[in-house]
Design a protein around this motif. Sequence first.
Motif, PDB file in Angstrom:
ATOM      1  N   ARG B 271     -14.076 -23.221   6.850  1.00  0.00           N
ATOM      2  CA  ARG B 271     -15.382 -22.554   6.701  1.00  0.00           C
ATOM      3  C   ARG B 271     -15.493 -21.308   7.565  1.00  0.00           C
ATOM      4  NH1 ARG B 271     -19.059 -26.088   4.315  1.00  0.00           N
ATOM      5  NH2 ARG B 271     -18.465 -28.289   4.401  1.00  0.00           N
ATOM      6  N   ALA B 272     -14.819 -21.332   8.712  1.00  0.00           N
ATOM      7  CA  ALA B 272     -14.995 -20.247   9.680  1.00  0.00           C
ATOM      8  C   ALA B 272     -14.096 -19.053   9.383  1.00  0.00           C
ATOM      9  CB  ALA B 272     -14.716 -20.758  11.094  1.00  0.00           C
ATOM     10  N   ASP B 273     -13.201 -19.195   8.399  1.00  0.00           N
ATOM     11  CA  ASP B 273     -12.255 -18.122   8.107  1.00  0.00           C
ATOM     12  C   ASP B 273     -12.995 -16.827   7.748  1.00  0.00           C
ATOM     13  OD1 ASP B 273      -9.037 -18.130   7.141  1.00  0.00           O
ATOM     14  OD2 ASP B 273     -10.284 -16.469   6.452  1.00  0.00           O
ATOM     15  N   GLU B 274     -12.587 -15.733   8.392  1.00  0.00           N
ATOM     16  CA  GLU B 274     -13.331 -14.481   8.210  1.00  0.00           C
ATOM     17  C   GLU B 274     -13.307 -13.980   6.773  1.00  0.00           C
ATOM     18  OE1 GLU B 274     -12.253 -11.475  11.041  1.00  0.00           O
ATOM     19  OE2 GLU B 274     -12.983 -12.683  12.723  1.00  0.00           O
ATOM     20  N   GLU B 275     -12.130 -14.058   6.146  1.00  0.00           N
ATOM     21  CA  GLU B 275     -12.034 -13.533   4.782  1.00  0.00           C
ATOM     22  C   GLU B 275     -12.386 -14.590   3.741  1.00  0.00           C
ATOM     23  OE1 GLU B 275      -8.103 -11.846   4.100  1.00  0.00           O
ATOM     24  OE2 GLU B 275      -8.060 -11.352   6.230  1.00  0.00           O
ATOM     25  N   LEU B 276     -11.921 -15.815   3.989  1.00  0.00           N
ATOM     26  CA  LEU B 276     -11.991 -16.825   2.933  1.00  0.00           C
ATOM     27  C   LEU B 276     -13.035 -17.905   3.176  1.00  0.00           C
ATOM     28  CD1 LEU B 276      -8.119 -17.200   2.696  1.00  0.00           C
ATOM     29  CD2 LEU B 276      -9.543 -16.008   1.048  1.00  0.00           C
ATOM     30  N   GLY B 277     -13.797 -17.774   4.274  1.00  0.00           N
ATOM     31  CA  GLY B 277     -14.739 -18.821   4.662  1.00  0.00           C
ATOM     32  C   GLY B 277     -15.712 -19.201   3.557  1.00  0.00           C
ATOM     33  N   ALA B 278     -16.301 -18.199   2.917  1.00  0.00           N
ATOM     34  CA  ALA B 278     -17.306 -18.470   1.882  1.00  0.00           C
ATOM     35  C   ALA B 278     -16.659 -19.163   0.684  1.00  0.00           C
ATOM     36  CB  ALA B 278     -17.964 -17.169   1.447  1.00  0.00           C
ATOM     37  N   THR B 279     -15.464 -18.657   0.302  1.00  0.00           N
ATOM     38  CA  THR B 279     -14.721 -19.271  -0.802  1.00  0.00           C
ATOM     39  C   THR B 279     -14.426 -20.730  -0.485  1.00  0.00           C
ATOM     40  OG1 THR B 279     -13.610 -17.151  -0.905  1.00  0.00           O
ATOM     41  CG2 THR B 279     -12.740 -18.891  -2.324  1.00  0.00           C
ATOM     42  N   ASN B 280     -13.922 -20.960   0.723  1.00  0.00           N
ATOM     43  CA  ASN B 280     -13.573 -22.330   1.120  1.00  0.00           C
ATOM     44  C   ASN B 280     -14.788 -23.242   1.137  1.00  0.00           C
ATOM     45  OD1 ASN B 280     -10.855 -21.826   1.414  1.00  0.00           O
ATOM     46  ND2 ASN B 280     -10.991 -21.356   3.586  1.00  0.00           N
ATOM     47  N   ALA B 281     -15.912 -22.736   1.656  1.00  0.00           N
ATOM     48  CA  ALA B 281     -17.126 -23.558   1.718  1.00  0.00           C
ATOM     49  C   ALA B 281     -17.532 -23.973   0.306  1.00  0.00           C
ATOM     50  CB  ALA B 281     -18.251 -22.794   2.395  1.00  0.00           C
ATOM     51  N   GLY B 282     -17.418 -23.029  -0.650  1.00  0.00           N
ATOM     52  CA  GLY B 282     -17.729 -23.333  -2.045  1.00  0.00           C
ATOM     53  C   GLY B 282     -16.785 -24.394  -2.588  1.00  0.00           C
ATOM     54  N   LEU B 283     -15.496 -24.269  -2.237  1.00  0.00           N
ATOM     55  CA  LEU B 283     -14.494 -25.234  -2.720  1.00  0.00           C
ATOM     56  C   LEU B 283     -14.723 -26.622  -2.138  1.00  0.00           C
ATOM     57  CD1 LEU B 283     -11.310 -22.983  -2.492  1.00  0.00           C
ATOM     58  CD2 LEU B 283     -12.243 -23.941  -4.594  1.00  0.00           C
ATOM     59  N   ILE B 284     -15.102 -26.669  -0.846  1.00  0.00           N
ATOM     60  CA  ILE B 284     -15.370 -27.966  -0.214  1.00  0.00           C
ATOM     61  C   ILE B 284     -16.548 -28.633  -0.928  1.00  0.00           C
ATOM     62  CG2 ILE B 284     -16.137 -29.166   1.876  1.00  0.00           C
ATOM     63  CD1 ILE B 284     -14.704 -27.045   3.533  1.00  0.00           C
TER      64      ILE B 284
END
Lengths: 100, 334
Positions: B271-284
Amino acid sequence: MSESTQTPTSSRDVGMILQESEDNRPIIEAIEEDNPECSISHTPGLVRITAPGRLVVLQESVEEKLGREWETHEFQMSIVSYFGNIQEWDDDEIVIAWDH
Amino acid sequence: MQYELKTQVIEPQRSTFTHLVNRYGDKPASRYLEGSVGVQPREHFHYRPTYDPGKELYDETYSVFRLSDPYSFLDPRQYYYAPYVTSRSTHHEAFATSLQYIEDRGLLERLPQEWKDLLGELVLPLRHLESAGQLILCGMARFGYGSTVTQAAAFSGFDRVGNAQILSRLGIALAGGTADLLAEAKTHWLEDEPLQGLRRLAEYTIVEKDWGIALLHLDAVDQLLYDLLYRHLDDEAVTGGAPAYSLFAQHMSSWFADNRKWIDALHKAWRADEELGATNAGLIAQHGELAMDQALEAVTPFAARVDELLAVGAVDRVTARAAEVRQTYAADQA
């Protein structure tokens, strides 16, 4: 955090000397981060941390660095000496200052 | 004649490896960091895998869950080989001590029949679920990207073997030193209706190609089962005259708490990833929701059978727990 934000009345240096070891390094890092005004000097096998008026060791930060539960009395295992007075030695923090 | 003693300080040539100096500054690094960060092979792969020619041998795209910096994830327990092995050795010795006490006092023989049935019919067969967990985590250790991630997965995979061993030892003790109950447990696992949902889900998760999604599925089941069997039932055992069960359950729940630490940290890093955080949060949110739906569907018949044996509100418990865990999957969780 009421204790930790309190400004010391005396700005005479307090300090502590810890043994430098793999186990203590995370503790030293935590102290370094929690006490922005501190200065650290290394001698072989020992680390001396000094700060004007006050030094604090927070259980929470040490635990985060260590990656395990840590009780403040375990600090006895790390500390070699200190100068100042121990103002607090609670479950959540250890404070060294001159004033009581 | 006066002698003056002086210490001569010899500064080490370098504090640690260059790649760690570049990352964390020029100071000594912990053994954990030295042994775990930057170990992932990244280049000079000779061949592409024959089973998946579109990817490299080690590839970030084996999962939809990615980190722009794989080493933004660190195991909060800081396990590398030595501390991991030491910690698990202590854990299993503690279990052996408990088991010794249970056997000395004949506590298993004195278990109420319904608790014996619960162990034989529902708990012991979970050895096979642990074994599935081992395969799933081995897959993650192979296809994950970043040595801190794969290391935590590999250790967790070995943990599952340890958990299966704990269940086996309990089963052997319960059958008076024979493997009879373990053989029966396998039949239960293969044939009993309340276990088929779990077995189906375990097998589907083993063949899930995306290690991130597989981990979510495994974890969703763990969250429900471990909470039900080793927390809720532990409370019941204390008041229900089944001290042997309680003595065994504490070791499983303490392992579960320890295992949570790295999985929670991984979710946090995603979730905290600067580039991919939002994408990851959506995937989770998306995959977590699905994983929890399937986990609840698989665990509910199991819990219903627990209720038939003990009437402890197991179905309500897993339903409530599923709702709690869903909250943590929500996309807006920081």
